[in-house]
Design a protein around this motif. Structure first.
Motif: not given
Length: 318
Positions: A218-219, A226-227, A232-235, A303-306
């Motif tokens: 999709r990307f 957000e879709p 966004a899996v990097i913590g 699209g991840r907040a922060g």
């Protein structure tokens, strides 16, 4: 000096250290054996000074031979490393003739630390290659002809070689550099990875959980925000903070990063048309793919907040 040269020098230094360790171990082993012979062997008191001189020569001569071999091996490794660097330099000069120049300040920085290879089993198996391709396992000066890379070859090229002995990755990297478009992507990825490494952010240390191949598809088709937030899996907050600070405050890094994001995004779009969505997720696990995920998360593409750096405007988004 390129990142491959840095890896080659590290590997050569480790080899010389192993030779030195072998010399020390062999010397200690010989001294222990000589000590046992002196304790339990025949008495030498009746032999006089000549007997002791012969015994001393018998003790020292093997030690001299051991360290002569150690010195010769280390010198040979050093000469071999310098020869490989010269061949690699000549190859780059041939491959980069007429290629698009990089920004002057985007010189390679220290390379990330080597780590266990990422998950590669999910890459579709490549078709059998002609026997002539085995010649590419060595660093010849003649560049291979441009050709469409298979999934594994593309992964190895984007992941960069782990050292001079990683011949398959070197072969794949040479294949990628033979294509002008891929060469621009590889060099931009290398600049981003090494610039981040210069600030202590190493791609091999980023924990990147396995992501959904459908989300990458999709990307690649143009979805943003957000879709595709599941990508966004990097913590690692420290890595995100450093990358965001560099994007805000380092104009050279920002230009190189946006150049890299555009080229990697185009690669994903092309591969999405091949009907292999799983390949997109696998490519994201390479060192180049991890850098793309980190920067895409920081810039808000995922699209991840922060996730993005404070103060980044739309004009700064790639």
């Amino acid at each position: 000096m390129s990142s491959l040269d840095v890896l080659r020098r590290l590997a050569a230094a480790q080899a010389r250290d192993r030779v030195l360790a072998f010399g020390i171990a062999a010397s200690l082993g010989w001294l222990a054996l000589a000590g046992l012979l002196a304790l339990f062997g025949p008495e030498t008191e009746s032999q006089g000074a000549a007997g002791w001189l012969i015994w001393l020569l018998g003790l020292l001569l093997p030690l001299a031979l051991i360290w002569l071999a150690v010195w010769s091996a280390r010198a040979l490794l050093l000469l071999r490393t310098e020869a490989e660097e010269l061949r690699a330099t000549l190859a780059r000069m041939q491959g980069e003739a007429g290629a698009e120049p990089l920004p002057p300040a985007a010189e390679p920085r220290p390379e990330p630390r080597p780590a266990p290879a990422p998950r590669r089993a999910a890459i579709p198996a490549p078709p059998p290659r002609p026997a002539a391709d085995s010649r590419q396992a060595t660093l010849e000066l003649d560049s291979p002809p441009a050709a469409e890379l298979t999934g594994p070859e593309l992964f190895f090229a984007l992941n960069f070689p782990d050292g001079p002995e990683d011949r398959e990755a070197i072969r794949c990297l040479r294949l990628a550099l033979a294509d002008p478009g891929m060469a621009r992507l590889i060099r931009a990825a290398q600049d981003v990875v090494t610039l981040l490494a210069g600030q202590g952010v190493y791609m091999d240390e980023l924990v990147v959980p396995e992501t959904d191949a459908a989300l990458w598809h999709r990307f690649a088709e143009g979805a943003r925000g957000e879709p595709v937030a599941g990508l966004a899996v990097i913590g690692d907050e420290n890595a995100l903070r450093i990358a965001g600070t560099m994007l805000r405050g380092d104009e050279v890094f920002r230009d190189v990063a946006h150049h890299f994001l555009r080229h990697f995004d185009r690669l994903l779009s092309r591969k999405a048309q091949d009907g292999e969505p799983q390949l997109l997720a696998v490519l994201a696990e390479s060192r180049s793919g991890r850098a793309f995920t980190l920067l895409a998360q920081v810039t808000g593409m995922l699209g991840r907040a922060g996730a993005g750096p404070e103060g980044m405007t739309e004009d700064e988004q790639p």
